[in-house]
Design a protein around this motif. Structure first.
Motif, short mmCIF file in Angstrom:
data_model
loop_
_atom_site.label_atom_id
_atom_site.label_comp_id
_atom_site.label_asym_id
_atom_site.label_seq_id
_atom_site.Cartn_x
_atom_site.Cartn_y
_atom_site.Cartn_z
N MET A 1 0.85 -1.19 0.00
CA MET A 1 0.00 0.00 0.00
C MET A 1 0.89 1.24 0.00
O MET A 1 2.05 1.18 0.36
N PRO A 2 0.31 2.37 -0.39
CA PRO A 2 1.08 3.61 -0.33
C PRO A 2 1.70 3.76 1.04
O PRO A 2 1.03 3.58 2.05
N ASN A 3 2.93 3.99 1.03
CA ASN A 3 3.66 3.98 2.29
C ASN A 3 4.10 5.39 2.64
O ASN A 3 5.04 5.91 2.05
N PRO A 4 3.42 6.00 3.56
CA PRO A 4 3.76 7.39 3.88
C PRO A 4 5.18 7.53 4.41
O PRO A 4 5.82 8.56 4.22
N ALA A 5 5.68 6.46 5.05
CA ALA A 5 7.02 6.53 5.60
C ALA A 5 8.06 6.54 4.48
O ALA A 5 9.16 6.98 4.66
N ASN A 6 7.68 6.00 3.34
CA ASN A 6 8.61 5.95 2.24
C ASN A 6 7.96 6.57 1.02
O ASN A 6 7.34 5.90 0.21
N PRO A 7 8.09 7.85 0.87
CA PRO A 7 7.37 8.55 -0.19
C PRO A 7 7.81 8.10 -1.58
O PRO A 7 7.13 8.34 -2.56
N LYS A 8 8.94 7.44 -1.64
CA LYS A 8 9.41 7.02 -2.96
C LYS A 8 8.53 5.91 -3.55
O LYS A 8 8.46 5.73 -4.74
N VAL A 9 7.91 5.15 -2.65
CA VAL A 9 7.09 4.06 -3.14
C VAL A 9 5.63 4.44 -3.07
O VAL A 9 5.10 4.72 -2.01
N GLU A 10 5.00 4.46 -4.21
CA GLU A 10 3.62 4.89 -4.25
C GLU A 10 2.83 3.83 -4.99
O GLU A 10 3.34 3.17 -5.89
N ARG A 11 1.57 3.70 -4.62
CA ARG A 11 0.73 2.70 -5.26
C ARG A 11 0.65 2.99 -6.76
O ARG A 11 0.27 4.07 -7.19
N GLY A 12 1.03 1.97 -7.56
CA GLY A 12 0.89 2.11 -9.01
C GLY A 12 2.08 2.72 -9.70
O GLY A 12 2.02 3.02 -10.88
N MET A 13 3.17 2.93 -9.00
CA MET A 13 4.31 3.52 -9.70
C MET A 13 5.24 2.44 -10.26
O MET A 13 5.33 1.34 -9.74
N ILE A 14 5.86 2.79 -11.37
CA ILE A 14 6.72 1.82 -12.05
C ILE A 14 8.11 2.43 -12.20
O ILE A 14 8.25 3.58 -12.61
N GLU A 15 9.11 1.64 -11.83
CA GLU A 15 10.47 2.11 -12.04
C GLU A 15 11.24 1.12 -12.91
O GLU A 15 11.28 -0.07 -12.61
N ILE A 16 11.80 1.64 -13.97
CA ILE A 16 12.59 0.78 -14.86
C ILE A 16 14.03 1.23 -14.74
O ILE A 16 14.33 2.41 -14.83
N GLU A 17 14.91 0.24 -14.54
CA GLU A 17 16.29 0.61 -14.29
C GLU A 17 17.25 -0.15 -15.19
O GLU A 17 17.25 -1.39 -15.18
N GLN A 18 17.99 0.55 -15.97
CA GLN A 18 19.07 -0.03 -16.79
C GLN A 18 18.63 -1.27 -17.54
O GLN A 18 19.32 -2.27 -17.58
N LEU A 19 17.46 -1.18 -18.13
CA LEU A 19 16.89 -2.38 -18.73
C LEU A 19 17.44 -2.65 -20.13
O LEU A 19 17.44 -1.78 -20.99
N ASP A 20 17.95 -3.88 -20.31
CA ASP A 20 18.34 -4.35 -21.64
C ASP A 20 17.45 -5.54 -21.97
O ASP A 20 17.20 -6.38 -21.12
N PHE A 21 17.02 -5.61 -23.21
CA PHE A 21 16.10 -6.68 -23.58
C PHE A 21 16.45 -7.20 -24.97
O PHE A 21 16.85 -6.44 -25.84
N ALA A 22 16.32 -8.51 -25.14
CA ALA A 22 16.68 -9.09 -26.45
C ALA A 22 15.71 -10.18 -26.85
O ALA A 22 15.18 -10.91 -26.01
N TYR A 23 15.44 -10.25 -28.15
CA TYR A 23 14.78 -11.44 -28.73
C TYR A 23 15.88 -12.31 -29.28
O TYR A 23 16.48 -11.98 -30.31
#
Ligand SMILES: Nc1ncnc2c1ncn2[C@@H]1O[C@H](COP(=O)(O)OP(=O)(O)OP(=O)(O)O)[C@@H](O)[C@H]1O
Ligand SMILES: [Mg+2]
Lengths: 282, 530, 341
Positions: free
Chosen positions: A22-44
């Motif tokens: 759930m939305p965590n007031p103690a940790n404002p960085k994490v919010e319900r429904g947020m997406i973080e993509i980090e250094q993503l590499d993808f291959a077929y």
């Protein structure tokens, strides 16, 4: 040996103190429904199609992915609910995707749960060869809802929010194939909304629609962002401008620019973005 | 790991039931996977089993061939070969006589006169066959000796094998109880080889008598007959000239010349005799069966390919919608006719019809008509054609129909008419598809059992190709037919049993190759239509 | 101008002639098949139908085959079945007749029908159970690696292997190696394995014909794999699977070669359920229609006395197999027009 799950935790410090979804007031960085993509590499297979994507998609807002055909928008979108698991050769070669701070590719994440929370509307509308009612009720029944009244309510609610109710309320029990292309697409949207996801991914939802239906869907998107995080892929610049809050521009598998839509369209930071938006791309 | 969140928290309240569901999912997947595994294993087993049983053949056949030599059967067969030549010459003489009689009958010569005219010839013929009397006597004496020796050697080998088996399983006392009789092979063979001298004297006698006979051979009343007779005389002289060579062969023959291992394979793959359950010597040569299968298939395809392809073109390009809706299911329906019913129909109706047709005046001009056997290659081929047509039709029609509309429209747009479009655009574009259809039809025909078993005549012999096309009106046996006919009667593990498995294996390989080729063509077709 | 006109007329003529040749070829094929159907239909219906009520020759369908005795008696030609002949002898004590006996030519074909039904049911349960499950695994679960591709090619090729080779295998493995002798169960396995490759291939094809979008749509709604397959793939692949299964039934029912030496007896007096122990049921040989037709058309002469049973059996068998095939063709035509994406 370090397992994949542990590794993702090492590389993603935000997870460490995460205890509730759930939305965590103690940790404002994490919010319900947020997406973080980090250094993503993808291959077929050996064909690398996404390179080093870093992107933080804010919650309860509309984010548009734009870029020339083949640049990897669909691929990235399908990564967000692990739809690419279905393609044998597809692999994330590096990086992570976190939704509400949880690495969705960790082995302990149940992909079925994930997909229930991250709904998707496909580029090509794909209603099931069932009645309109059954199409919308499908997700609920799958999740184990059996009570008729509950399902009836949910079907009506989602059809209304997909702006389809008035057109189909008299023929709920005829095949979804009997609808027009635009109606079919809205049916797919209704179907996705019926299971009440937190994130809705839309892959060119209006590519097959006439201007009136497009307007309806756009209106719908604007309403939905009250409750949902929405990611939309589009080739239509006006559409991106009209209904998105943030825009990401991709080119050849790389994220070129990500910013507020108004900023991107009025004052893009990159030359490539500007050329693409103004149609001088070549 | 302390303080790390449970990643399952995406939907925490459903965790437990989800876990159970995941287990169920896994179980279902394992169930399907297990079934697939069973299917694959069993199908692999078939192949392995076929090979296992089939390859045992070569060892046993080698032993069979070795015994043939060691017991002196081979020796006797050299002499027998000469006797057979003599007989065949005799037969030729009666053929010449028959022709002569026919010629004269046509000229309305009365029977007595014919007989009178041919009296010297008849005398000659009977004198000729009399000359072989001693030769036949010699053969039958030696045959008895050699088969007795073979019998003894065989029995001894059996007992030895039994004893070894017991010894290996540790039953020493019982093993010792088995008495293995000694066989004095050397003495028996020496006695057998006295036949060389006898043969020499017999052949000297034949030579003298025959030259004498030939010198005073009568003239034939008819010039054509004379020509045939002269040809016969040349053959007879050749036969006489070959006698010393046979003597030589007998003298140098040795029972101990080793038989190389590959002979076992080559005698199967290239052997021209399939003789089983014989008192003398079994031969397992696949050639007569292979030739039978191939001929039947060729006849079937020659009939079925034009019909199948023509009807495919008709249905896909020419027929009206209504015709199409009727013809297509009907032809597919034909493919469901059980082969045994077709075979029965062949016996009951087609065979008779073919023979009746061959006797009719209409076909008088055909040299090899009337035919004697109603069940023959042609009868079986006709019925098999009916089985192949649906396969060829359905797949060719598919291939033609799936040619993109654009090809056709482009052709019409250039002013081509329908025929030109079919011939220049459609058929070339779907050619590999049609070829693959034909191949699959061939696969179906060559593997078909009941029709050939019932209608091909079941005579194990290579047809007489000197008759030209008439060869297809002779009975044959086929690979599938022989398995069906002989499998029920064989002893498990015997050479014959394994030989049938080898035939099955050959059939298996041929059909696999055909199928594989057909798939290659399908792939090429897909490429060509894009 | 006239030159072109005559030229085009000639082209037209050639085209017309060729089209007629194609048409004739097509109708020739149809005529041949029709002739077979009519010949067997007409001569067979003389055996199977009667002119008096109930219009169906019930004894032919419900009695076992018997030997026919033919003899002259007081200037009349008599043709009596085994049982009738014995009774006749009792009724005419002291008369000596020279009867020639013709096997199988009297009585009916009931045990053959029963045997064929048993063979078909058992082998189809086996083949469908394993076949459809394997197809589901191959098309829905397996990853498309080189091994799976190899398996697929192997199965596709095995579908073209002649039935006699399967018979040979069944004889070697089940009848002899496992020591099951000529038995129902050996026949089940032989026939089941024979159609297995065809069923796997056809079912997998039907499954793959279901658009990927339906699977993705379902999965994206949070359905599990099995839920997706059960609710959103299988129902749409079912008509195709059913069609191929019914064709498989027609094939299993129609084949003779594989059961000739694995399951079929030429003659057996007891019906399959007349066994003392349950296990004997599985390990007994049965009579079967196709094998019966083979026997009566090859082992006894063709004459007026044998025609009855020969054409009668062929008619009944053809009728049954064609009925099954027809069902499958109709089913397919229907589903073809109903489900198209
Ligand atoms: N299933 C797949 N297997 C292999 N390669 C794929 C697959 N799907 C897409 N690709 C490749 O990945 C690259 C990105 O494809 P993607 O579908 O993500 O592009 P896109 O940005 O959505 O394009 P469009 O705007 O045309 O939909 C393309 O080069 C494509 O060829
Ligand atoms: Mg896309």
């Amino acid at each position: 040996m370090v397992s994949v799950a542990e590794m993702s935790e090492i590389t993603s410090p935000t997870v460490v103190n995460q205890t509730a979804p759930m939305p965590n007031p103690a940790n404002p960085k994490v919010e319900r429904g947020m997406i973080e993509i980090e250094q993503l590499d993808f291959a077929y297979g050996t064909n690398k199609v996404l390179h080093d994507i870093n992107l933080s998609i804010p919650a309860r807002a509309v984010t548009a992915f734009i870029g020339p055909s083949g640049c990897g928008k669909t691929t990235l979108l399908r990564c967000l609910n692990r739809m690419n698991d279905l393609i044998d050769s597809a692999r994330i070669t590096q990086g992570s995707i976190r939704i509400e701070g949880v690495d969705i590719n960790a082995s302990s994440v149940d992909v079925v749960d994930l997909r229930r929370r991250v709904g998707m509307v496909f580029q090509k509308s794909n209603p099931f060869p069932k009645s309109i009612y059954d199409n919308v009720a499908y997700g609920l029944r799958i999740a184990g809802t059996t009570k008729r009244t509950l399902i009836d309510e949910a079907v009506e609610k989602s059809l209304r929010s997909a702006a389809l109710w008035d057109e189909v309320k008299d023929r709920l029990h005829v095949s979804g194939y009997g609808l027009s292309g635009g109606q079919q697409q809205r049916l797919c949207i209704a179907r996705a909304l019926a299971v009440e996801p937190e994130i809705v991914l839309m892959d060119e939802p209006c590519s097959a629609l006439d201007p009136i239906a497009t307007a309806k869907v756009e209106e719908l998107i604007r309403q939905l962002k009250e409750q949902y995080t929405i990611v939309i892929v589009t080739h239509n610049m006006q559409q991106a401008g009209r209904c998105s809050d943030h825009t990401a521009f991709f080119y050849l598998g790389r994220l070129i620019e990500f910013d507020d839509t108004t900023k991107i369209f009025s004052n893009p930071g990159q030359r490539q973005t500007e050329e693409y938006i103004t149609g001088r791309f070549g | 790991m302390e303080g790390v969140a449970d990643p399952r928290t995406l939907i925490p309240e459903r965790t437990k039931s989800r876990r159970a569901q995941v287990v169920i999912e896994q179980a279902i997947k394992a169930f399907f996977g297990g079934n697939a595994l069973v299917a694959v294993i069993v199908l692999a087993l078939i192949t392995i089993f076929l090979f296992r049983e089939g390859f045992g053949f070569f060892g046993q056949n080698l032993a069979n061939l070795r015994l043939y030599r060691q017991a002196g059967l081979e020796y006797v067969d050299i002499i027998r070969g000469n006797a057979a030549q003599h007989e065949s010459l005799s037969r030729k003489l009666s053929e010449i006589r028959l022709r002569e009689v026919r010629v004269m009958e046509k000229r309305n010569v009365p029977l007595e006169e014919i007989n009178a005219a041919l009296a010297p010839f008849d005398q000659f013929a009977s004198a000729f066959s009399d000359t072989a009397e001693n030769l036949h006597g010699l053969v039958s004496d030696l045959t008895d000796q050699a088969s007795a020796l073979k019998e003894q050697l065989f029995a001894r080998a059996e007992l030895l094998a039994q004893r070894n088996q017991l010894e290996r399983s540790g039953a020493q006392t019982e093993a010792e109880k088995i008495v293995v009789p000694e066989v004095d092979r050397a003495a028996a063979l020496a006695r057998l080889r006295e036949g060389s001298a006898r043969f020499e004297s017999v052949s000297a006698e034949i030579t003298a008598k025959l030259y004498n006979l030939l010198a005073q051979a009568p003239a034939m009343p008819d010039p054509a007959g004379q020509k045939h007779f002269e040809q016969w005389k040349t053959r007879a002289r050749k036969y006489l000239a070959g006698l010393p060579a046979a003597s030589e062969k007998l003298r140098t023959w040795s029972p101990d010349t080793p038989i190389p291992w590959y002979r076992s394979i080559s005698s199967f793959l290239f052997g021209r005799d399939w003789v089983t359950a014989s008192f003398w010597q079994d031969w397992y040569g696949i050639i007569p069966l292979l030739v039978g299968s191939v001929l039947v298939s060729i006849v079937a395809l020659v009939i079925a390919v034009p019909l199948g392809v023509a009807s495919a073109i008709y249905v896909s390009e020419i027929a009206s919608r209504h015709e199409k809706r009727l013809i297509k299911p009907y032809i597919e329906f034909i493919s469901a006719i059980p082969s045994v019913v077709l075979g029965f129909f062949g016996i009951a109706v087609v065979g008779q019809a073919v023979r009746a047709a061959s006797q009719s005046h209409f076909f008088k001009w055909v040299s090899f008509f009337p035919i004697s056997e109603r069940l023959n290659i042609f009868t079986a081929g006709c019925l098999l054609a009916l089985m192949a047509v649906p396969t060829i039709f359905t797949l060719s029609e598919d291939a033609l129909r799936n040619v993109p509309r654009g090809f056709k429209e482009a052709s019409y747009a250039l002013g081509a008419n329908r025929l030109q479009t079919i011939a220049r655009v459609l058929v070339p574009a779907s050619l590999s598809g049609i070829v693959s259809a034909i191949l699959l039809g061939l696969g179906r025909v060559i593997g078909e059992t009941m029709v050939v078993l019932l209608c091909a005549g079941n005579r194990i012999a290579i047809p007489d190709f000197t008759q030209g096309l008439g060869a297809i009106f002779q009975p044959v046996h086929t690979m599938t037919g022989i398995i069906a006919q002989e499998m029920g009667e064989v002893v498990r593990g015997s050479t014959h049993y394994r030989a049938l498995f080898m035939v099955g294996l050959v059939l298996f390989t041929i059909t696999l190759a055909i199928n594989y080729l057909a798939q290659k063509f399908v792939a090429r077709y897909r490429m060509s239509i894009g | 101008m006239t030159a072109t006109a005559s030229n085009s007329r000639r082209v037209h003529l050639v085209q017309g002639i060729l089209f007629w040749i194609f048409r004739l070829a097509t109708y020739f094929v149809l005529a041949c098949a029709t002739y077979i159907f009519l010949d067997i239909g007409i001569k067979g219906s003389r055996t199977v139908f009667t002119s008096t009520p109930p219009f169906i020759n019930v004894p032919f369908l419900t009695e076992p085959p018997q030997t026919l005795y033919v003899f002259d008696y007081e200037g009349k030609k008599m043709a009596l079945s085994d049982r009738q002949f014995r009774q006749w002898k009792v009724e005419h004590p002291g008369t000596e007749v020279e009867a020639s006996s013709i096997a199988y030519s009297a009585g009916g074909i009931w045990p053959c029908i029963v045997g064929t039904a048993l063979l078909v049911i058992g082998s189809m349960i086996l083949a469908l159970g394993i076949g459809i499950s394997s197809a589901i695994y191959l098309s829905e679960y397996s990853r498309n690696g080189p091994l799976i591709r190899l398996v697929r090619i192997a199965i596709l090729n095995l579908a073209g292997v002649p039935s006699i080779v399967f018979g040979l295998f069944g004889f070697g493995l089940f009848v002899i190696f496992f020591g099951w002798n000529v038995s129902l169960i050996a026949g089940w396995f032989t026939l089941g394995l024979m159609v297995l490759p065809a069923i796997i291939t056809a079912s997998e094809e039907s499954l793959r014909a279901v658009p990927q979008g339906l699977r993705e749509g379902s999965l994206a709604l949070g359905a599990s794999k099995w839920q997706t397959i059960r609710k959103n793939v299988l129902p749409y692949a079912m008509p195709g699977i059913l069609t191929s299964s019914i064709l498989g039934i027609a094939r299993v029912a129609g084949e003779t070669a594989p059961i000739m030496f694995t399951a079929a007896y030429a003659m057996k007096d007891e019906l399959p359920w007349q066994v003392t122990r349950m296990t004997d049921f599985f390990f007994q040989g049965v009579m079967a229609l196709p094998y019966h037709i083979y026997v009566v058309s090859s082992k006894i002469p063709q004459n007026e006395y044998t025609e009855r049973v020969q054409y009668g059996s062929a008619f009944v068998f053809l009728f049954l197999v064609m009925l099954i095939a027809l069902t499958s063709i109709i089913l397919r035509e229907r589903s073809r027009s109903r489900l198209s994406w």
